[in-house]
Design a protein around this motif. Structure first.
Motif, mmCIF file in Angstrom:
data_model
loop_
_atom_site.group_PDB
_atom_site.id
_atom_site.type_symbol
_atom_site.label_atom_id
_atom_site.label_comp_id
_atom_site.label_asym_id
_atom_site.label_seq_id
_atom_site.Cartn_x
_atom_site.Cartn_y
_atom_site.Cartn_z
ATOM 1 N N THR A 1 -7.459 -4.954 8.054
ATOM 2 C CA THR A 1 -8.144 -3.651 8.130
ATOM 3 C C THR A 1 -7.398 -2.615 7.284
ATOM 4 O OG1 THR A 1 -8.625 -4.239 10.394
ATOM 5 C CG2 THR A 1 -9.065 -1.968 9.782
ATOM 6 N N LYS A 2 -6.068 -2.703 7.294
ATOM 7 C CA LYS A 2 -5.277 -1.745 6.507
ATOM 8 C C LYS A 2 -5.507 -1.973 5.011
ATOM 9 C CE LYS A 2 -2.627 1.534 5.657
ATOM 10 N NZ LYS A 2 -2.887 2.915 6.102
ATOM 11 N N ASP B 1 -8.631 -0.487 4.082
ATOM 12 C CA ASP B 1 -8.443 0.965 4.029
ATOM 13 C C ASP B 1 -7.927 1.381 2.646
ATOM 14 O OD1 ASP B 1 -7.988 3.619 4.992
ATOM 15 O OD2 ASP B 1 -5.889 3.127 5.353
ATOM 16 N N LYS C 1 -5.444 5.031 9.337
ATOM 17 C CA LYS C 1 -6.531 4.965 8.359
ATOM 18 C C LYS C 1 -6.484 6.249 7.529
ATOM 19 C CE LYS C 1 -11.480 4.341 7.971
ATOM 20 N NZ LYS C 1 -11.229 3.754 6.630
ATOM 21 N N TYR D 1 -5.680 11.840 7.667
ATOM 22 C CA TYR D 1 -5.582 10.447 8.097
ATOM 23 C C TYR D 1 -5.894 10.364 9.587
ATOM 24 C CZ TYR D 1 -1.138 12.050 9.951
ATOM 25 O OH TYR D 1 -0.187 12.748 10.643
#
Ligand code: GDP
Length: 351
Positions: A56-57, A60, A134, A237
Motif C-alpha cells: 500500500t505504501k 502511495d 499516506k 499526509y
C-alpha cells in the motif's frame, strides 16, 4: 489559594504570550516565498517487518503527482519477514522510480538506519516518510516549492486526518498546527513529523544513533547550521494511529521522551539563533518540561488551599479539575498517563 493562583499564572504566561503573538502576526500557511519547482527527489523509507502494509505504501508513492523518473526510492530494511522481497518484486516491474535497497543484517534501531539512508541518497530533495502513512498526491510539489526559497532547508507537513484516530487527537493536532505555523513565521518550528519531512540534500547531517526523535533532531541541527526549518499546512499526509490504546500510548511516550531528551541535549542553543533560541526553544522547554510540573504543583497547592478554606468540600477542587479535563478531552487516563510519562522521562534523565 494565592500560591495556587500565582502558580497558575506562571504556568499560563507562555501560552498567553503565544496567543498574543498569534493575534499580532496572524500566521497563515507557509512563511516561504514558494515557487513551483521540480527537483530530483530521494524518498527515504525505513522498514521493519511491514509485509502487511508495504505494498500500500508503494502504491502511495506511485500515486504522487510527480515524474517518477525524477524519484529514487531509498529503502533501509531490517525486517525478518518478506518486506524486502515484496518491495524488490514490486519495483522490478516498473521503469521508475529507481530502487536503492539497503539491507541490514539485524535491527539496529531507526536512527542508525536513517543515517545510512541519508548517506546513500543522491537527489536534490530528500523526503523521509513512514510505512504507515499516506501522502497527499501534491505533497512533493508543495514541499519543493518551499525549498525553492533559499532561506529554507527543511519543511514538514500537516496530518490532515488520523487514520483510526480519535477526536481528542484531531483537536490537539489543530492546535499544534497553529502553534507550528506561528513558530515558522517567527523563524522555524521545532517538531518535525515522521510521516513527512523534506530536507535539502546539501543540508543533511548525521543524527545521534540513539535518537528517539530523528526527524526533529535533523531539523534542529539544520537550524543550528543557519537555515530555517518550517511547517507548511499545504504539505499534507495521513498517519495511521495504532488502534490499540497501549500501543498508541507507547508511541506517544517514545516521541515525548525523544523530544525532551533532544531539548536537554541542545540546551546550549537557548538564547541563540534569533527567535528560534529566544522564543521557540524556550516555549517548547516550557511546554514539554516545565509546565507539567507547574500544573501538578498548582493542583496540589490548590487542593491544600481549598481544603484549608472549605474543609472536606475543598476536595471539590481537584474533582472539578478532573471533570473539566474529562469534558475537554473526553479522556482522563490519557492526560494523567502523559503527565506521568513526562515526569518519568525527566527523572530518568536527571539520574
Ligand atoms: P513511529 O511512527 O514513531 O511509532 O515509528 P514506527 O515504529 O511506526 O516506525 C516508523 C518507520 O520506521 C516504519 O516504516 C517502520 O517500519 C520503520 N522502522 C521502525 N523501526 C525500525 C528499525 O529499527 N529499522 C528500520 N530499518 N526501520 C524501522
Amino acid at each position: 489559594v494565592v500560591a495556587a493562583v500565582s502558580l497558575l499564572a506562571v504556568t499560563a504566561a507562555p501560552y498567553i504570550c503565544y496567543l498574543l503573538l498569534y493575534a499580532w502576526i496572524r500566521p497563515q500557511g507557509s512563511p516561504a516565498d514558494k515557487e513551483p519547482a521540480e527537483p530530483t527527489v530521494s524518498i527515504v523509507l525505513p522498514t521493519y517487518n511491514e509485509e502487511q502494509i508495504v505494498e500500500t505504501k508503494l502504491e502511495d508513492v506511485l500515486d504522487l503527482d510527480y515524474p517518477m523518473e525524477k524519484i529514487e526510492l531509498v529503502v533501509v530494511d531490517s525486517s525478518t519477514d518478506d518486506t524486502r522481497t515484496i518491495i524488490r518484486e514490486y519495483i522490478a516491474d516498473l521503469e521508475a522510480p529507481e530502487l536503492v535497497l539497503l539491507e541490514e543484517d539485524e535491527r539496529r534501531g531507526l536512527a542508525p538506519a536513517l543515517n545510512d539512508a541519508y548517506a546513500a541518497v543522491s537527489n536534490e530533495m530528500v523526503v523521509k516518510t513512514d510505512c504507515d502513512s499516506k501522502l497527499a498526491p501534491d505533497a512533493l510539489r508543495e514541499a519543493a516549492a518551499n525549498l525553492a526559497d533559499d532561506e529554507i532547508a527543511a519543511v514538514t507537513g500537516q496530518n490532515v486526518e488520523v487514520l483510526g484516530g480519535s477526536e481528542v487527537e484531531s483537536g490537539y493536532r489543530g492546535v499544534q498546527s497553529h502553534i507550528q505555523q506561528l513558530e515558522s513565521h517567527l523563524d522555524s518550528t521545532l517538531i518535525f513529523h515522521g510521516p513527512f519531512s523534506a530536507f535539502e540534500n546539501d543540508a543533511l547531517l548525521p543524527i545521534d544513533p540513539n535518537s528517539l526523535a530523528d526527524d526533529t533532531e535533523l531539523a534542529l541541527k539544520i537550524r543550528r547550521q543557519g537555515k530555517r526549518v518550517i511547517f507548511d499546512p499545504s504539505v499534507r499526509y495521513m498517519e495511521a494511529s495504532h488502534s490499540e490504546f497501549v500501543k498508541r500510548r507507547k508511541q506517544k511516550d517514545r516521541r515525548g521522551m525523544g523530544l525532551i531528551r533532544l531539548l536537554v541535549q541542545h540546551s546550549d542553543a537557548l538564547g541563540k539563533y534569533g527567535q528560534y533560541g529566544r522564543v521557540i526553544l524556550p516555549f517548547n522547554w516550557w511546554f514539554m518540561i516545565a509546565s507539567p510540573w507547574l500544573l501538578a504543583a498548582t493542583l496540589v497547592v490548590g487542593t491544600g488551599g481549598a481544603i484549608s478554606l472549605l474543609g472536606v468540600s475543598g476536595l471539590l477542587f481537584p474533582a472539578g479539575v478532573g471533570l473539566f479535563t474529562y469534558l475537554g478531552q473526553r479522556d482522563l487516563l490519557g492526560p494523567v498517563q502523559m503527565l506521568y510519562s513526562i515526569f518519568d522521562t525527566q527523572v530518568s534523565l536527571l539520574r
